[in-house]
Design a protein around this motif. Structure first.
Motif, short mmCIF file in Angstrom:
data_model
loop_
_atom_site.label_atom_id
_atom_site.label_comp_id
_atom_site.label_asym_id
_atom_site.label_seq_id
_atom_site.Cartn_x
_atom_site.Cartn_y
_atom_site.Cartn_z
N GLU A 165 0.83 -1.20 0.00
CA GLU A 165 0.00 0.00 0.00
C GLU A 165 0.86 1.26 0.00
O GLU A 165 0.58 2.22 -0.73
CB GLU A 165 -0.93 -0.01 1.21
N GLN A 212 0.99 4.18 -2.88
CA GLN A 212 0.83 5.60 -2.60
C GLN A 212 2.04 6.40 -3.09
O GLN A 212 1.90 7.47 -3.69
CB GLN A 212 0.62 5.82 -1.10
N ASN A 267 -13.18 -5.08 -1.36
CA ASN A 267 -12.83 -3.96 -0.51
C ASN A 267 -11.33 -3.91 -0.27
O ASN A 267 -10.66 -4.95 -0.23
CB ASN A 267 -13.55 -4.06 0.84
N PRO A 274 -8.31 0.21 5.21
CA PRO A 274 -9.33 1.21 4.94
C PRO A 274 -8.74 2.46 4.27
O PRO A 274 -7.71 2.98 4.69
CB PRO A 274 -9.86 1.56 6.35
N GLY A 275 -9.39 2.87 3.20
CA GLY A 275 -8.93 4.02 2.46
C GLY A 275 -7.82 3.73 1.47
O GLY A 275 -7.38 4.62 0.74
N THR A 298 -5.82 0.99 -1.55
CA THR A 298 -6.10 0.51 -2.90
C THR A 298 -5.79 -0.97 -3.09
O THR A 298 -6.25 -1.58 -4.05
CB THR A 298 -5.25 1.29 -3.93
#
Length: 375
Positions: free
Chosen positions: A153, A157, A213, A217-218, A220
């Protein structure tokens, strides 16, 4: 090239998701049939009986006991064949092969079997002061040591890799693997284990991926753009050139093992690839086939971007990669090399054709090799 080691045979087991098809098999029960098949293939290719000098196996999770030696005995190679186990985490299987190549190149010109094995299903539970833990630290206290989802993750980002790009990459991997399986392109490299004759398949599509999902949380990264923890084994036979006897195979032109920031371990394959290309004195444009260990779509895309390769480049994991097939950690680098052998040697690629194999490694490392087809 009188001193050059040559990879003349390559085999693997089917890859099974943890706790599924191969869950009852211990590591040596996975490795031994592949060792036997790889040696038999090498003897058929060279037309001679080969005396194995060593068995070098990558492994991450144990149970220990030197799985290289345990697997050599289980394969029936005889008490005089030693064994050694290499732990470079997700790069272990490829690192083991490079160790075997280096030993022959250094002057001990006897054949070796090398690769990797992992049974996540039967790996022992580890604990400190009675408290179980999933994995040992990849870095010492005070250093970044993210879990692999967090690391993927963070890399997504850092490189602005969108959810859509990750989903598309994972869907391509699954689609390519399904097509390869249906066309029989895995058949010659597989060693069936009992009734298990093919890799686990999840039937993942891009529409399904879009419904998942994020794992954080938040974020990709999803379960669909992450590889499955798996069981499996893969080995190659490495012989000195004097024993090749005209057998087709792969020679390692250049290889590299590097370190990188442990906070972003998924990027390690990129500097390793660049270093291996430099060692071989070639460019990525010269390479006809690329196999990378696809731990995560985000991680794979970040590596490809840094080595100058497009997301959907047809040279990369053309029959699907670890996102589709699974990721038996200590074996995955060797699985990628077996796939490269099939793509180049079994398919009849001309002499001089180049291939690349690479893996990123937990803790901030990368390992890569450039190979050339010999005919």
């Amino acid at each position: 090239m009188p001193d050059e080691p040559v990879i003349v045979a390559a085999r693997r087991t089917p890859i099974g998701t943890r706790s599924r098809a191969l869950a009852e098999l211990r590591p040596e029960q996975l490795a031994a049939p592949v060792i036997r098949a790889t040696l038999a293939d090498a003897e058929a290719a060279t037309g001679s009986t080969l005396t194995v000098a060593d068995v070098v196996l990558g492994n991450c999770m144990g149970p220990g006991g030197n799985l290289g030696r345990v697997s050599a005995l289980a394969a029936g190679l005889g008490v005089g064949v030693p064994g050694v186990t290499v732990d470079r985490q997700c790069g272990s299987g490829l690192a083991a092969v490079l160790d075997a190549v280096s030993a022959i190149r250094a002057g001990d010109d006897r054949p070796r079997i090398a690769g990797g094995v992992e049974s996540a299903s039967t790996a022992p539970t580890r604990s400190v002061d009675g408290v179980p833990y999933d994995r040992a630290p990849f870095a010492p206290s005070g250093w970044p040591d993210p879990d692999m989802v967090r690391a993927a993750e963070d890399l997504a980002q850092a490189d602005a890799i969108t959810r859509e790009r990750q989903d598309a990459y994972a869907a391509r991997s699954h689609g390519r693997a399904r097509a390869a399986r249906d066309a029989g392109r895995f058949d010659a490299e597989l060693v069936p284990l009992g009734d298990v004759r093919s890799d686990d398949s999840t039937g993942v599509t891009e529409s399904l991926l879009a419904r998942l999902n994020p794992l954080i949380p938040g974020g990709t990264v999803t379960a669909g753009t992450s590889t499955r923890i798996s069981d499996g084994a893969a080995t190659v036979s490495v012989v000195p050139h004097r024993l090749r006897a005209g057998a087709p195979g792969l020679v390692v032109l250049g290889h590299a093992t590097v370190g990188c920031d442990p906070a972003l371990p998924g990027i390690g394959a990129a500097p390793a690839v660049l270093a291996a290309l430099a060692a071989a004195e070639v460019t990525i444009g010269d390479v006809a086939a690329v196999e990378i260990v696809e731990a995560f779509a985000a991680q794979s895309l970040a590596v490809l971007g840094r080595i100058g390769v497009d997301d959907d480049d047809p040279r990369v994991c053309v029959d699907g990669g670890a996102l589709a097939l699974g990721h038996p950690w200590g074996a995955s680098g060797a699985v990628s090399l077996v796939r490269l052998f099939s793509r180049l040697v079994r398919s009849g690629a001309p002499a001089g054709t180049l291939g690349m194999v690479a893996a990123s490694v937990g803790g901030g490392m990368g390992v890569a090799a450039v190979v050339e087809v010999l005919r």
